[in-house]
Design a protein around this motif. Structure first.
Motif, PDB file in Angstrom:
ATOM      1  N   ILE A  65      26.050  53.032  26.178  1.00 18.52           N
ATOM      2  CA  ILE A  65      27.318  53.559  25.654  1.00 18.52           C
ATOM      3  C   ILE A  65      28.476  52.662  26.068  1.00 18.52           C
ATOM      4  O   ILE A  65      29.312  52.283  25.254  1.00 18.52           O
ATOM      5  CB  ILE A  65      27.515  55.017  26.114  1.00 18.52           C
ATOM      6  CG1 ILE A  65      26.477  55.895  25.404  1.00 18.52           C
ATOM      7  CG2 ILE A  65      28.925  55.485  25.839  1.00 18.52           C
ATOM      8  CD1 ILE A  65      26.417  57.310  25.875  1.00 18.52           C
ATOM      9  N   ILE A  66      28.494  52.258  27.314  1.00 21.53           N
ATOM     10  CA  ILE A  66      29.609  51.423  27.782  1.00 21.53           C
ATOM     11  C   ILE A  66      29.606  50.077  27.058  1.00 21.53           C
ATOM     12  O   ILE A  66      30.639  49.555  26.637  1.00 21.53           O
ATOM     13  CB  ILE A  66      29.569  51.275  29.316  1.00 21.53           C
ATOM     14  CG1 ILE A  66      29.982  52.629  29.926  1.00 21.53           C
ATOM     15  CG2 ILE A  66      30.478  50.150  29.796  1.00 21.53           C
ATOM     16  CD1 ILE A  66      29.672  52.798  31.381  1.00 21.53           C
ATOM     17  N   LYS A  67      28.419  49.551  26.804  1.00 18.65           N
ATOM     18  CA  LYS A  67      28.334  48.285  26.058  1.00 18.65           C
ATOM     19  C   LYS A  67      28.939  48.457  24.662  1.00 18.65           C
ATOM     20  O   LYS A  67      29.635  47.583  24.168  1.00 18.65           O
ATOM     21  CB  LYS A  67      26.865  47.855  25.935  1.00 18.65           C
ATOM     22  CG  LYS A  67      26.558  46.628  26.775  1.00 18.65           C
ATOM     23  CD  LYS A  67      25.221  46.019  26.434  1.00 18.65           C
ATOM     24  CE  LYS A  67      24.600  45.473  27.719  1.00 18.65           C
ATOM     25  NZ  LYS A  67      23.274  46.048  28.007  1.00 18.65           N
ATOM     26  N   ALA A  68      28.715  49.624  24.099  1.00 12.62           N
ATOM     27  CA  ALA A  68      29.271  49.879  22.755  1.00 12.62           C
ATOM     28  C   ALA A  68      30.789  49.836  22.814  1.00 12.62           C
ATOM     29  O   ALA A  68      31.458  49.458  21.858  1.00 12.62           O
ATOM     30  CB  ALA A  68      28.814  51.238  22.269  1.00 12.62           C
TER      31      ALA A  68
ATOM     32  N   ILE B  29      28.846  57.343  18.306  1.00 15.91           N
ATOM     33  CA  ILE B  29      28.962  55.893  18.471  1.00 15.91           C
ATOM     34  C   ILE B  29      27.921  55.270  17.556  1.00 15.91           C
ATOM     35  O   ILE B  29      26.724  55.566  17.672  1.00 15.91           O
ATOM     36  CB  ILE B  29      28.700  55.480  19.938  1.00 15.91           C
ATOM     37  CG1 ILE B  29      29.716  56.147  20.862  1.00 15.91           C
ATOM     38  CG2 ILE B  29      28.749  53.967  20.085  1.00 15.91           C
ATOM     39  CD1 ILE B  29      29.419  55.945  22.338  1.00 15.91           C
ATOM     40  N   ILE B  30      28.373  54.476  16.601  1.00 18.54           N
ATOM     41  CA  ILE B  30      27.443  53.856  15.645  1.00 18.54           C
ATOM     42  C   ILE B  30      27.425  52.355  15.897  1.00 18.54           C
ATOM     43  O   ILE B  30      28.438  51.679  15.707  1.00 18.54           O
ATOM     44  CB  ILE B  30      27.863  54.185  14.200  1.00 18.54           C
ATOM     45  CG1 ILE B  30      27.882  55.714  14.030  1.00 18.54           C
ATOM     46  CG2 ILE B  30      26.917  53.547  13.204  1.00 18.54           C
ATOM     47  CD1 ILE B  30      28.458  56.201  12.750  1.00 18.54           C
ATOM     48  N   PRO B  31      26.287  51.864  16.400  1.00 21.06           N
ATOM     49  CA  PRO B  31      26.207  50.427  16.682  1.00 21.06           C
ATOM     50  C   PRO B  31      26.270  49.619  15.374  1.00 21.06           C
ATOM     51  O   PRO B  31      26.076  50.178  14.297  1.00 21.06           O
ATOM     52  CB  PRO B  31      24.819  50.277  17.328  1.00 21.06           C
ATOM     53  CG  PRO B  31      24.318  51.650  17.599  1.00 21.06           C
ATOM     54  CD  PRO B  31      25.044  52.597  16.722  1.00 21.06           C
ATOM     55  N   PRO B  32      26.542  48.323  15.486  1.00 19.05           N
ATOM     56  CA  PRO B  32      26.594  47.480  14.287  1.00 19.05           C
ATOM     57  C   PRO B  32      25.267  47.556  13.526  1.00 19.05           C
ATOM     58  O   PRO B  32      24.205  47.781  14.125  1.00 19.05           O
ATOM     59  CB  PRO B  32      26.813  46.071  14.843  1.00 19.05           C
ATOM     60  CG  PRO B  32      27.372  46.267  16.201  1.00 19.05           C
ATOM     61  CD  PRO B  32      26.826  47.557  16.702  1.00 19.05           C
TER      62      PRO B  32
END
Lengths: 72, 72
Positions: A65-68, B29-32
């Motif tokens: 999550i933090i990386k996001a 949170i939606i990653p790339p």
């Protein structure tokens, strides 16, 4: 992932400590509410992998999550 | 919150820097992905408040999410 039989929280147990990052389609953080007193972190997996509860306190969950948040 | 006209990313602009925490029903949170090259953080607001894009780099967004991870 066994749903909470009490029908209140989505996550019945503490949740997984890790999933493969590349399989993550979405991360949902659900704050405590009248129907569920704890934070819940639910990962939706790609390719119909369904949903999986994550342990909010696991290092892995925090890092993902933090990386996001830090990614430019 | 104006949707991205290009139909790829959900968030058209950088997103809000702040929302009232007590109005937050869920944080996604939606990653790339192939269809959207950037991380997207979407807050669902309570009482039909709809969805709002959050700026991943805003201190507020980070604090709300990190607090969710630290809560016992």
């Amino acid at each position: 992932q066994e749903r909470s039989s009490k029908g209140r929280c989505f996550c019945a147990d503490k949740g997984a400590n890790m999933v493969l990052v590349k399989n993550i389609e979405k991360v949902e953080i659900i704050p405590p509410s009248p129907s569920c007193r704890k934070h819940e972190i639910i990962v939706t997996l790609k390719n119909g992998g369904g949903q999986k509860c994550m342990n909010p306190e696991s290092k892995f969950t925090k890092n993902v999550i933090i990386k996001a948040l830090e990614k430019r």
